[in-house]
Design a protein around this motif. Structure first.
Motif, PDB file in Angstrom:
ATOM      1  N   SER A 113      30.559  84.693  -9.825  1.00  0.00           N
ATOM      2  CA  SER A 113      30.469  83.359  -9.234  1.00  0.00           C
ATOM      3  C   SER A 113      29.683  82.406 -10.137  1.00  0.00           C
ATOM      4  O   SER A 113      30.055  81.236 -10.287  1.00  0.00           O
ATOM      5  CB  SER A 113      29.832  83.415  -7.849  1.00  0.00           C
ATOM      6  OG  SER A 113      28.518  83.928  -7.932  1.00  0.00           O
ATOM      7  N   ASN A 114      28.613  82.891 -10.766  1.00  0.00           N
ATOM      8  CA  ASN A 114      27.836  82.048 -11.671  1.00  0.00           C
ATOM      9  C   ASN A 114      28.644  81.678 -12.914  1.00  0.00           C
ATOM     10  O   ASN A 114      28.625  80.529 -13.359  1.00  0.00           O
ATOM     11  CB  ASN A 114      26.540  82.741 -12.096  1.00  0.00           C
ATOM     12  CG  ASN A 114      25.518  82.770 -10.989  1.00  0.00           C
ATOM     13  OD1 ASN A 114      25.617  82.053 -10.015  1.00  0.00           O
ATOM     14  ND2 ASN A 114      24.530  83.631 -11.139  1.00  0.00           N
TER      15      ASN A 114
ATOM     16  N   THR B  37      31.889  81.533 -13.205  1.00  0.00           N
ATOM     17  CA  THR B  37      32.945  80.604 -12.804  1.00  0.00           C
ATOM     18  C   THR B  37      32.390  79.205 -12.610  1.00  0.00           C
ATOM     19  O   THR B  37      32.998  78.227 -13.064  1.00  0.00           O
ATOM     20  CB  THR B  37      33.625  81.096 -11.508  1.00  0.00           C
ATOM     21  OG1 THR B  37      34.191  82.383 -11.751  1.00  0.00           O
ATOM     22  CG2 THR B  37      34.706  80.141 -11.052  1.00  0.00           C
ATOM     23  N   ASN B  38      31.252  79.076 -11.958  1.00  0.00           N
ATOM     24  CA  ASN B  38      30.649  77.758 -11.742  1.00  0.00           C
ATOM     25  C   ASN B  38      30.267  77.098 -13.058  1.00  0.00           C
ATOM     26  O   ASN B  38      30.497  75.900 -13.247  1.00  0.00           O
ATOM     27  CB  ASN B  38      29.423  77.860 -10.825  1.00  0.00           C
ATOM     28  CG  ASN B  38      29.809  78.141  -9.394  1.00  0.00           C
ATOM     29  OD1 ASN B  38      30.913  77.841  -8.968  1.00  0.00           O
ATOM     30  ND2 ASN B  38      28.893  78.734  -8.650  1.00  0.00           N
TER      31      ASN B  38
END
Length: 58
Positions: free
Chosen positions: A27-28, A30-31
Motif C-alpha cells: 500500500s505504501n 502504491t501510494n
C-alpha cells in the motif's frame, strides 16, 4: 526530492519509500508511485521508462 537529488540513476517507488523510511508495504509503495506519477504530470519529475522516476536535468 532529496532522494532524487542524491541519486544519479532513476528511482523506483520502492527505493523512494526506503529513502523516506516508510515501511515497504504494497500500500505504501502504491501510494508513493501514484504521487510520483502526479509529479510527472505537473513537470517536477520525469518518467524515462515505465516505473522509473528522476528529476529533469538541464
Amino acid at each position: 526530492m532529496a532522494a532524487f537529488a542524491a541519486a544519479d540513476t532513476p528511482l523506483r517507488a520502492r527505493a523512494v519509500c526506503e529513502a523516506m523510511d516508510l515501511e515497504i508495504a504494497p500500500s505504501n509503495v502504491t501510494n508513493v508511485r501514484l504521487k510520483l506519477k502526479r509529479l510527472v504530470e505537473i513537470g517536477i519529475l520525469m518518467e524515462p521508462e515505465q516505473e522509473l522516476f528522476t528529476q529533469p536535468r538541464p
